[in-house]
Write an enzyme that holds these catalytic residues in place. Sequence first.
Site, PDB file in Angstrom:
ATOM      1  N   ARG A   1      -3.336   5.443  -3.417  1.00  0.00           N
ATOM      2  CA  ARG A   1      -4.667   5.668  -2.848  1.00  0.00           C
ATOM      3  C   ARG A   1      -4.852   7.066  -2.254  1.00  0.00           C
ATOM      4  O   ARG A   1      -5.684   7.265  -1.373  1.00  0.00           O
ATOM      5  CB  ARG A   1      -4.980   4.639  -1.737  1.00  0.00           C
TER       6      ARG A   1
ATOM      7  N   HIS B   1       0.795  -1.235   0.000  1.00  0.00           N
ATOM      8  CA  HIS B   1       0.000   0.000   0.000  1.00  0.00           C
ATOM      9  C   HIS B   1       0.823   1.278   0.000  1.00  0.00           C
ATOM     10  O   HIS B   1       0.260   2.375   0.109  1.00  0.00           O
ATOM     11  CB  HIS B   1      -0.953   0.004   1.201  1.00  0.00           C
TER      12      HIS B   1
ATOM     13  N   ASP C   1     -13.314  18.100  19.805  1.00  0.00           N
ATOM     14  CA  ASP C   1     -14.718  18.338  20.130  1.00  0.00           C
ATOM     15  C   ASP C   1     -15.063  17.787  21.500  1.00  0.00           C
ATOM     16  O   ASP C   1     -14.451  16.842  21.984  1.00  0.00           O
ATOM     17  CB  ASP C   1     -15.675  17.804  19.046  1.00  0.00           C
TER      18      ASP C   1
ATOM     19  N   ARG D   1      -3.357  16.645   5.930  1.00  0.00           N
ATOM     20  CA  ARG D   1      -2.608  17.121   7.105  1.00  0.00           C
ATOM     21  C   ARG D   1      -1.142  16.736   6.941  1.00  0.00           C
ATOM     22  O   ARG D   1      -0.242  17.500   7.282  1.00  0.00           O
ATOM     23  CB  ARG D   1      -3.211  16.520   8.375  1.00  0.00           C
TER      24      ARG D   1
HETATM   25  N1  HPA Z   1     -15.192  10.049  17.943  1.00  0.00           N
HETATM   26  C1  HPA Z   1     -14.204   9.327  17.427  1.00  0.00           C
HETATM   27  N2  HPA Z   1     -13.090   9.871  16.960  1.00  0.00           N
HETATM   28  C2  HPA Z   1     -12.965  11.205  17.023  1.00  0.00           C
HETATM   29  C3  HPA Z   1     -13.956  12.010  17.545  1.00  0.00           C
HETATM   30  C4  HPA Z   1     -15.130  11.390  18.042  1.00  0.00           C
HETATM   31  O1  HPA Z   1     -16.055  12.046  18.523  1.00  0.00           O
HETATM   32  N3  HPA Z   1     -13.534  13.298  17.449  1.00  0.00           N
HETATM   33  C5  HPA Z   1     -12.319  13.274  16.878  1.00  0.00           C
HETATM   34  N4  HPA Z   1     -11.967  12.003  16.615  1.00  0.00           N
END
Ligand code: HPA
Length: 234
Positions: free
Chosen positions: A43, A4, A204, A24
């Site tokens: 890929r 790969h 998050d 990134r």
């Molecule tokens: N879940 C899984 N992986 C992640 C999340 C999430 O909420 N946020 C960033 N990577």
Amino acid sequence: MSVHISAKKGEIAKVVLQPGDPLRAKYIAENFLENARLVSQTRGIFYYTGTYKGREISVGASGMGFPSIGIYSFELYTEYDVDTIIRIGTCGAYTTDLKVFDILNVENAASESTYAKFAWEIEEEIISHQGNIFNTINETAKEMSLTAKATNIHSSDIFYRKDPAVPAIATKYNCPAVEMEAFGLFANAKHLGKNAATILTVSDIIPTHENISADQREKALKPMIELALESAIK
Ligand code: HPA
């Protein structure tokens, strides 16, 4: 060449930084490495090799989830003689004790996944970082006056799910956040006797839906990228 990755043998450094996202990897190569060369784009999973402060480093993507990081990290370790992989990624926090932009240095990854069991007969549902690179990251963070909290993480196969409750395994192993790759990387490194670490930026907060917006992301990830690079050249 491996199945790969199309780089030639010798075109990948002994230390690889591995974000999930190929773009990134491109961003890091173009903005942090000198003389970065694209050595594989099979890929659309870009791998670059260049130098950072005079030391050869590669950066390339893992893709998302255990199947993907399982493939790329295995081929890097076994076909390119890579010694150390530092995953750099994002995670979702299960708790408001963590804040967006927090940096975590993963001590152990817990998972419901059968990846480690069926790949390597590793029966444990929690696998540690491998080798000394975790400690190097801790020490480097101190030198850089960065807080990189040592923590357990839930490595999940699942991004979307029916039940919004924190999964039992995360509670069992005291995991304040979730991502989708560290357990697979640590399993491969453990089986092969290689070094692996995972640095995460909280992107998050799951209970409040607060998140780092797309246009904040590049700037937000810079301290983690610099921590990984400074640790990689130690
Ligand atoms: N879940 C899984 N992986 C992640 C999340 C999430 O909420 N946020 C960033 N990577």
